[in-house]
Design a protein around this motif. Structure first.
Motif, PDB file in Angstrom:
ATOM      1  N   SER A   1      47.946  57.798  71.155  1.00 12.06           N
ATOM      2  CA  SER A   1      47.635  58.650  72.391  1.00 12.06           C
ATOM      3  C   SER A   1      46.575  59.582  72.440  1.00 12.06           C
ATOM      4  O   SER A   1      46.634  60.326  71.456  1.00 12.06           O
TER       5      SER A   1
ATOM      6  N   LYS B   1      44.798  62.956  74.705  1.00 14.98           N
ATOM      7  CA  LYS B   1      44.952  63.488  75.978  1.00 14.98           C
ATOM      8  C   LYS B   1      43.552  63.717  76.661  1.00 14.98           C
ATOM      9  O   LYS B   1      42.690  64.451  75.890  1.00 14.98           O
TER      10      LYS B   1
ATOM     11  N   GLU C   1      45.516  64.116  81.098  1.00 13.26           N
ATOM     12  CA  GLU C   1      46.211  62.914  81.318  1.00 13.26           C
ATOM     13  C   GLU C   1      46.328  62.210  79.826  1.00 13.26           C
ATOM     14  O   GLU C   1      45.312  62.119  79.243  1.00 13.26           O
ATOM     15  N   SER C   2      47.553  61.574  79.513  1.00 12.54           N
ATOM     16  CA  SER C   2      47.883  60.847  78.209  1.00 12.54           C
ATOM     17  C   SER C   2      47.208  59.383  78.475  1.00 12.54           C
ATOM     18  O   SER C   2      47.704  58.688  79.346  1.00 12.54           O
TER      19      SER C   2
ATOM     20  N   SER D   1      46.389  54.778  81.055  1.00 15.47           N
ATOM     21  CA  SER D   1      47.133  55.788  81.462  1.00 15.47           C
ATOM     22  C   SER D   1      48.195  55.572  82.288  1.00 15.47           C
ATOM     23  O   SER D   1      48.059  54.744  83.357  1.00 15.47           O
ATOM     24  N   SER D   2      49.602  55.276  81.757  1.00 11.15           N
ATOM     25  CA  SER D   2      50.652  55.042  82.632  1.00 11.15           C
ATOM     26  C   SER D   2      50.959  55.929  83.672  1.00 11.15           C
ATOM     27  O   SER D   2      51.624  55.362  84.698  1.00 11.15           O
ATOM     28  N   ASP D   3      50.370  56.997  83.721  1.00 10.72           N
ATOM     29  CA  ASP D   3      50.747  57.977  84.869  1.00 10.72           C
ATOM     30  C   ASP D   3      49.923  57.569  86.132  1.00 10.72           C
ATOM     31  O   ASP D   3      50.642  57.322  87.127  1.00 10.72           O
ATOM     32  N   SER D   4      48.531  57.398  85.988  1.00  9.81           N
ATOM     33  CA  SER D   4      47.809  57.009  86.922  1.00  9.81           C
ATOM     34  C   SER D   4      47.669  55.507  87.077  1.00  9.81           C
ATOM     35  O   SER D   4      46.924  55.018  87.996  1.00  9.81           O
TER      36      SER D   4
END
Ligand SMILES: [Zn+2]
Length: 194
Positions: free
Chosen positions: A93, A95, A99-100, A118-121
């Protein structure tokens, strides 16, 4: 996070240079070649550089970027670069701009190719694995292997992707999942565009 492409206005054929900006951090995904240097050198700073693979049209400006900005450089096979870089491996991972991003090793176009997700975005940087409109990386160069490329696209096809930014062509910010499926189908069927 703001994402823009610094390549594209010059006369030279170059890979895309994705410029990420947020949280007081500036990141470049690939650095391109030729006169695209003119748009990089206008930046105030560059903190991190990620190399998607070591083809010259993606890394040619790297020495100049390091000389001017002294960023941290990351790549799957740092020994393929002319500057010092840290190694990224499958599953790492990293950063970027707060964002990771997860590293996927995606050979088939070149052995040291990676994608960052990025699983967040739901954003992926795909390098020359896939392109918009069902495009995919050429497999007729050194280290090219269509079966490996198809396997690599399948890795990305399993992810929940909202947008992708590839090594050539426009950003895909709508129906990215459909576009990836089209690339996968095309890679199974026909000869590449790039
Ligand atoms: Zn390439």
């Amino acid at each position: 996070m703001e994402i823009e492409n610094l390549a594209g206005n010059g006369k030279d054929f170059t890979g895309n240079i994705w410029h990420l900006e947020a949280s007081d951090e500036t990141v470049l995904v690939d650095v391109g070649t030729g006169d695209s240097w003119n748009s990089i050198k206008g930046l105030e700073e560059v903190d991190n550089v990620i190399i998607t693979h070591s083809h010259y049209d993606h890394v040619d400006n790297l020495e100049k970027v390091v000389e001017l900005f002294d960023p941290e450089v990351y790549a799957y096979e740092p020994e393929n670069l002319k500057v010092e870089a840290s190694k990224l491996s499958e599953g790492d991972s990293v950063k970027l701009c707060g964002e990771s991003f997860k590293v996927f090793h995606t050979p088939g176009h070149k052995d040291d190719s990676i994608c960052l997700y990025s699983s967040d975005s739901g954003i992926v940087f795909t390098g020359d694995l896939i392109f918009p409109d069902g495009g995919f990386g050429r497999t007729d160069l050194d280290e090219g292997d269509r079966d490996k490329l198809i396997e690599s696209i399948m890795k990305i096809n399993k992810l929940d992707v909202k947008a992708f930014y590839s090594g050539h062509g426009e950003a895909v910010e709508e129906n990215a999942d459909r576009s990836i499926k089209a690339s996968l189908q095309a890679a199974k069927q026909r000869t590449p565009k790039y």
